[in-house]
Design an enzyme around this catalytic site. Structure first.
Site, PDB file in Angstrom:
ATOM      1  N   GLU A  86       0.237  10.826   3.583  1.00 14.12           N
ATOM      2  CA  GLU A  86      -0.026  11.280   4.949  1.00 14.12           C
ATOM      3  C   GLU A  86      -1.372  11.993   5.112  1.00 14.12           C
ATOM      4  O   GLU A  86      -1.752  12.830   4.299  1.00 14.12           O
ATOM      5  CB  GLU A  86       1.095  12.227   5.376  1.00 14.12           C
ATOM      6  CG  GLU A  86       0.936  12.826   6.756  1.00 14.12           C
ATOM      7  CD  GLU A  86       2.036  13.822   7.074  1.00 14.12           C
ATOM      8  OE1 GLU A  86       2.412  13.939   8.255  1.00 14.12           O
ATOM      9  OE2 GLU A  86       2.550  14.474   6.136  1.00 14.12           O
ATOM     10  N   ARG A 120       0.851  -1.185   0.000  1.00 16.65           N
ATOM     11  CA  ARG A 120       0.000   0.000   0.000  1.00 16.65           C
ATOM     12  C   ARG A 120       0.883   1.230   0.000  1.00 16.65           C
ATOM     13  O   ARG A 120       1.791   1.377   0.833  1.00 16.65           O
ATOM     14  CB  ARG A 120      -0.926   0.058   1.217  1.00 16.65           C
ATOM     15  CG  ARG A 120      -1.621   1.433   1.314  1.00 16.65           C
ATOM     16  CD  ARG A 120      -2.879   1.468   2.107  1.00 16.65           C
ATOM     17  NE  ARG A 120      -3.453   2.812   2.160  1.00 16.65           N
ATOM     18  CZ  ARG A 120      -4.149   3.407   1.185  1.00 16.65           C
ATOM     19  NH1 ARG A 120      -4.360   2.753   0.048  1.00 16.65           N
ATOM     20  NH2 ARG A 120      -4.632   4.618   1.314  1.00 16.65           N
ATOM     21  N   HIS A 140       0.679   5.023   0.785  1.00 14.07           N
ATOM     22  CA  HIS A 140      -0.250   5.838   1.569  1.00 14.07           C
ATOM     23  C   HIS A 140       0.305   7.255   1.720  1.00 14.07           C
ATOM     24  O   HIS A 140       1.455   7.439   2.126  1.00 14.07           O
ATOM     25  CB  HIS A 140      -0.423   5.211   2.955  1.00 14.07           C
ATOM     26  CG  HIS A 140      -1.498   5.845   3.785  1.00 14.07           C
ATOM     27  ND1 HIS A 140      -2.802   5.393   3.777  1.00 14.07           N
ATOM     28  CD2 HIS A 140      -1.468   6.890   4.651  1.00 14.07           C
ATOM     29  CE1 HIS A 140      -3.533   6.121   4.615  1.00 14.07           C
ATOM     30  NE2 HIS A 140      -2.738   7.045   5.145  1.00 14.07           N
ATOM     31  N   ARG A 181      -0.166  16.276  -5.339  1.00 11.46           N
ATOM     32  CA  ARG A 181       0.749  15.181  -5.011  1.00 11.46           C
ATOM     33  C   ARG A 181       1.550  14.729  -6.233  1.00 11.46           C
ATOM     34  O   ARG A 181       2.702  14.309  -6.101  1.00 11.46           O
ATOM     35  CB  ARG A 181      -0.034  13.996  -4.438  1.00 11.46           C
ATOM     36  CG  ARG A 181      -0.513  14.241  -3.022  1.00 11.46           C
ATOM     37  CD  ARG A 181      -1.409  13.120  -2.546  1.00 11.46           C
ATOM     38  NE  ARG A 181      -2.660  13.067  -3.302  1.00 11.46           N
ATOM     39  CZ  ARG A 181      -3.605  12.157  -3.093  1.00 11.46           C
ATOM     40  NH1 ARG A 181      -3.428  11.227  -2.171  1.00 11.46           N
ATOM     41  NH2 ARG A 181      -4.719  12.182  -3.789  1.00 11.46           N
ATOM     42  N   ARG A 218      -3.022  16.315   0.370  1.00 13.22           N
ATOM     43  CA  ARG A 218      -2.727  16.226  -1.066  1.00 13.22           C
ATOM     44  C   ARG A 218      -1.548  17.113  -1.441  1.00 13.22           C
ATOM     45  O   ARG A 218      -1.535  17.740  -2.500  1.00 13.22           O
ATOM     46  CB  ARG A 218      -3.947  16.587  -1.901  1.00 13.22           C
ATOM     47  CG  ARG A 218      -5.135  15.698  -1.681  1.00 13.22           C
ATOM     48  CD  ARG A 218      -6.236  16.042  -2.671  1.00 13.22           C
ATOM     49  NE  ARG A 218      -7.495  15.460  -2.218  1.00 13.22           N
ATOM     50  CZ  ARG A 218      -8.685  15.890  -2.588  1.00 13.22           C
ATOM     51  NH1 ARG A 218      -8.791  16.924  -3.392  1.00 13.22           N
ATOM     52  NH2 ARG A 218      -9.775  15.311  -2.151  1.00 13.22           N
ATOM     53  N   SER A 237      -4.909  -0.291  -2.992  1.00  7.37           N
ATOM     54  CA  SER A 237      -5.176   1.107  -3.330  1.00  7.37           C
ATOM     55  C   SER A 237      -6.246   1.161  -4.404  1.00  7.37           C
ATOM     56  O   SER A 237      -6.288   0.297  -5.286  1.00  7.37           O
ATOM     57  CB  SER A 237      -3.912   1.806  -3.815  1.00  7.37           C
ATOM     58  OG  SER A 237      -4.190   3.107  -4.300  1.00  7.37           O
ATOM     59  N   CYS A 273     -12.605  11.148   6.310  1.00  4.91           N
ATOM     60  CA  CYS A 273     -12.001  10.477   5.163  1.00  4.91           C
ATOM     61  C   CYS A 273     -11.737   9.012   5.489  1.00  4.91           C
ATOM     62  O   CYS A 273     -11.960   8.559   6.614  1.00  4.91           O
ATOM     63  CB  CYS A 273     -10.709  11.175   4.732  1.00  4.91           C
ATOM     64  SG  CYS A 273      -9.435  11.167   6.007  1.00  4.91           S
ATOM     65  N   ASP A 296      -5.319  18.581  -6.716  1.00  2.42           N
ATOM     66  CA  ASP A 296      -4.368  17.672  -6.073  1.00  2.42           C
ATOM     67  C   ASP A 296      -2.967  18.074  -6.493  1.00  2.42           C
ATOM     68  O   ASP A 296      -2.706  18.263  -7.681  1.00  2.42           O
ATOM     69  CB  ASP A 296      -4.663  16.231  -6.511  1.00  2.42           C
ATOM     70  CG  ASP A 296      -4.009  15.177  -5.615  1.00  2.42           C
ATOM     71  OD1 ASP A 296      -2.897  15.434  -5.143  1.00  2.42           O
ATOM     72  OD2 ASP A 296      -4.619  14.112  -5.408  1.00  2.42           O
TER      73      ASP A 296
END
Length: 416
Positions: free
Chosen positions: A243, A239, A241, A328, A288, A350, A255, A326
């Site tokens: 933060e 996974r 992930h 990221r 994000r 995911s 969320c 977003d």
């Protein structure tokens, strides 16, 4: 004059400092010595071959410690007994310049690869550390997650044995530019301008190709035998992930982040117990990568809008506040997977289409995609999960329609 500062200020962008001939960097070289050490600390201005300072976002705290007199500006870390608890690499991906551009693949081997230079007083610092620890996951105590005690991976007291690694970012600027399909000049100028000109070398030192950005890094949690991660004959569950402090640590129900993280850990543990390996990649990209202040502003905007929080306007509210949905940009995320020698992920825990697309685009194959079970989605997190499914997130069920999104609503701010 205070003893913790010099009277003469040395500008690292001054022409007299051009051409770090002593330790040139050859990114993508087959060995650490051929590649050269990464030196970015201000305590060795004549040896510096990288822009920025070690420590990522913590570099400024080091400056405060020096300013207050608590830390000597010429202090060197004693690396005795700090070597990794397990060997990682080298793998073929380490010498493929297009595979790894956002971290130093040799960053955990400084003490062994540059022992001579360290003995001579050269300030070379690790950017990766590997250790062992135990995790205690309160949710597993209920027995509902299918995690069984085996005495090795899950101890009798419920603690989970884990190997973990901390990774600081190290950016190879030509590679970063290629990854985002922009010119290196444009990348350097934008980084310089959007950080308030904090690193003038970005635009004045084209001879320096490595940048130590002041951002958060990555933590890896490896379950089971670490050598199984790169072994194609053994199964890998992973996974990735990003933060979410409010959910991951404090359990906010707005969320799915903590439930999905715990679900990922459970799947990783079960894979390790079956003879394979489990991997959690934890990226410091709060909100994000927009930051927690922006994140909380978005929460307010979502819950105060006409009609309250709703899946139909989930992404729109973020873009209204932040200007982008977003930030990221998962293009750099697979680098750490290549550092571990991964060529296949058998079970990818995911639903994110962005993460999936970024991983497979770099040549890593993904077998099964594992969504979060419906029972784990908290009531107020339904807004997020349904909006993401409609936006392209993987789902084994039906993709929500526009009309269906309008019926998925969460609590207003006044209800908290």
């Amino acid at each position: 004059m205070s003893t913790n500062r010099e009277s003469h200020i040395r500008l690292t962008s001054h022409p007299g400092h051009r051409g770090p001939a002593r330790f040139p960097i050859k990114w993508g070289a087959a060995t650490a010595r051929e590649r050269g050490p990464i030196i970015g600390t201000v305590s060795s201005p004549s040896d510096r071959n990288a822009i920025g300072a070690h420590g990522g976002s913590y570099a400024l705290y080091r400056a405060l410690a020096v300013s207050s007199g608590a830390l000597s500006p010429i202090a060197r870390p004693d690396l005795t007994n700090t070597s990794p608890v397990v060997d990682i690499g080298p793998f073929p991906q380490w010498s493929e310049t297009d595979r790894i551009v956002s971290l130093d693949p040799w960053g955990h081997r400084v003490a062994q690869d540059f022992a001579r230079e360290l003995a001579e007083g050269v300030d070379i610092r690790p950017t990766i550390a590997v250790t062992k620890a135990r995790l205690t996951i309160p949710e597993f105590a209920s027995g509902d997650w299918g995690v069984k005690t085996d005495g090795e991976i899950v101890r009798d007291g419920g603690d989970i044995a884990v190997t973990k690694a901390a990774v600081d970012p190290v950016w190879y600027l030509p590679g970063i530019a290629d990854r985002f399909n922009v010119s290196e000049d444009k990348l350097r100028r934008t980084l310089f301008e959007q950080t308030g000109g904090i690193y003038p070398e970005l635009v004045t030192r084209p001879d320096l190709s490595v940048f130590l950005p002041p951002i958060g890094g990555i933590t890896l949690y490896i379950f089971g035998d670490p050598t199984a991660i790169a072994d194609r004959k053994r199964q890998l569950t992973c996974r990735v992930h990003d933060e979410c402090n409010g959910s991951d640590v404090f359990g906010s129900d707005i969320c799915t982040c903590r439930p999905y993280l715990i679900h990922g850990i459970a799947e990783c543990v079960k894979q390790a117990q079956a003879g394979g390996a489990g991997l959690i990649v934890y990226n410091r990209k709060e909100g994000r990568a927009l930051g927690e202040v922006t994140k909380f502003l978005v929460y307010n905007a979502r819950k105060r809008q006409e009609g309250g929080d709703q899946a139909a306007t989930y992404f729109e509210r973020t873009e209204c506040v932040a200007g982008v949905q977003d930030a990221r940009f998962q293009q750099l995320m697979p680098d750490v997977l290549h550092w571990l020698g991964i060529t296949r992920i058998d079970r990818f825990v995911s639903m994110s289409n962005m993460k999936y697309d970024a991983v497979v685009a770099t040549g890593i194959k993904i077998g099964e995609r594992v969504p979060i079970p419906d029972a784990l989605v908290p009531p107020d997190g339904q807004v997020e999960i349904e909006a993401k499914k409609a936006a392209g997130y993987f789902t084994p069920g039906e993709v929500p329609t526009t009309d269906a999104l309008k019926t998925v609503v969460g609590r207003n701010l006044e209800e908290f």
